[in-house]
Enzyme design. Sequence first.
Site, PDB file in Angstrom:
ATOM      1  CB  CYS A  20      -4.133  -1.915   4.393  1.00 18.10           C
ATOM      2  SG  CYS A  20      -3.187  -1.550   5.900  1.00 18.10           S
TER       3      CYS A  20
ATOM      4  CE  LYS B 114      -7.867   0.410   3.787  1.00 16.72           C
ATOM      5  NZ  LYS B 114      -6.774   1.219   4.379  1.00 16.72           N
TER       6      LYS B 114
ATOM      7  CD  GLU C 207      -2.739   1.025   2.603  1.00 16.06           C
ATOM      8  OE1 GLU C 207      -3.878   1.517   2.578  1.00 16.06           O
ATOM      9  OE2 GLU C 207      -2.255   0.455   3.615  1.00 16.06           O
TER      10      GLU C 207
END
Length: 306
Positions: free
Chosen positions: A182, A141, A69
């Site tokens: 993440c 995300k 990321e």
Amino acid sequence: MNFCLNTQLSTRYNFTVASAGKSIAMANSVRVAAAQMTSVNNLAVNFATCSRLVKEAASAGAKLLCFPENFSFVGDLQGESLKIAETLDGPIMTGYRSLARESNIWLSLGGFQEKGSDDAHLRNTHVLIDDNGNIRSTYSKMHLFDVDVPGGAVYKESSFTEAGNDIVVADSACGRLGLTVCYDLRFPELYQQLRFNHDAQVLLVPAAFTTVTGQAHWEILLRARAIETQCYVIAAAQAGKHNEKRESYGDTLIIDPWGTIVGRLSDRTSTGITVADIDFSLIDSVQAKMPVSKHRKPAEFWNQHP
């Protein structure tokens, strides 16, 4: 540089699958790599680091290299990421597409600052590029990091980031890939969707975990996702101090469907790559001998037994 060989979701989420428009022939195993790096607030410096790692991975025979990321930029000051955010056809991503094409390697670029719907927001976008330099798939995300880290800082990712709603898998030379980013790691239902509803074989988890949460949970969560889905997990991590205010845990990992770590750098704060082979026969064997996909209760069962 270091080198090491080694349940159902709400209906508000959409599903996207990317394929080549033609079948992708795969060997029984394929080599992949995962990068570890310490990105800074300098696009050129980060690109140079990524370029070196791409060459290392290609030389090692990897067909896919996964970056962490925020691979292209980590800001020092609040608002810097918004200022450098670009569309996917901008010069930043164009440079990384060229890297993939020149080295004939697939790239997982997880956590790119893609320009959002207004100047106050960006998207934290995982971009998958094939070995011809084409963007094959993107995932924004969906779980944003709004967290008061114990003994650490307070984060409010939603203040400048638009959450995504799409579940994304993509067919590749390295199997069927499930894209995440993440903080998604803490939500197992997403990974179960990717595996049991959309047949992912390899789950990608690019990340920049904090030192506090990484030390406590990073490896445990990653191995749990691999075990419960019976998939490979590739987790590329940011590592070390980016600036005076921000530090990432590190510990880039590749984990097999049995939960065994098959790729790991010797130093969790160094810059480098780890390499491992995706063994498709192992995926088949683990899933056949412990057929959890057949044993799982359907959504209707849980609706009837609240």
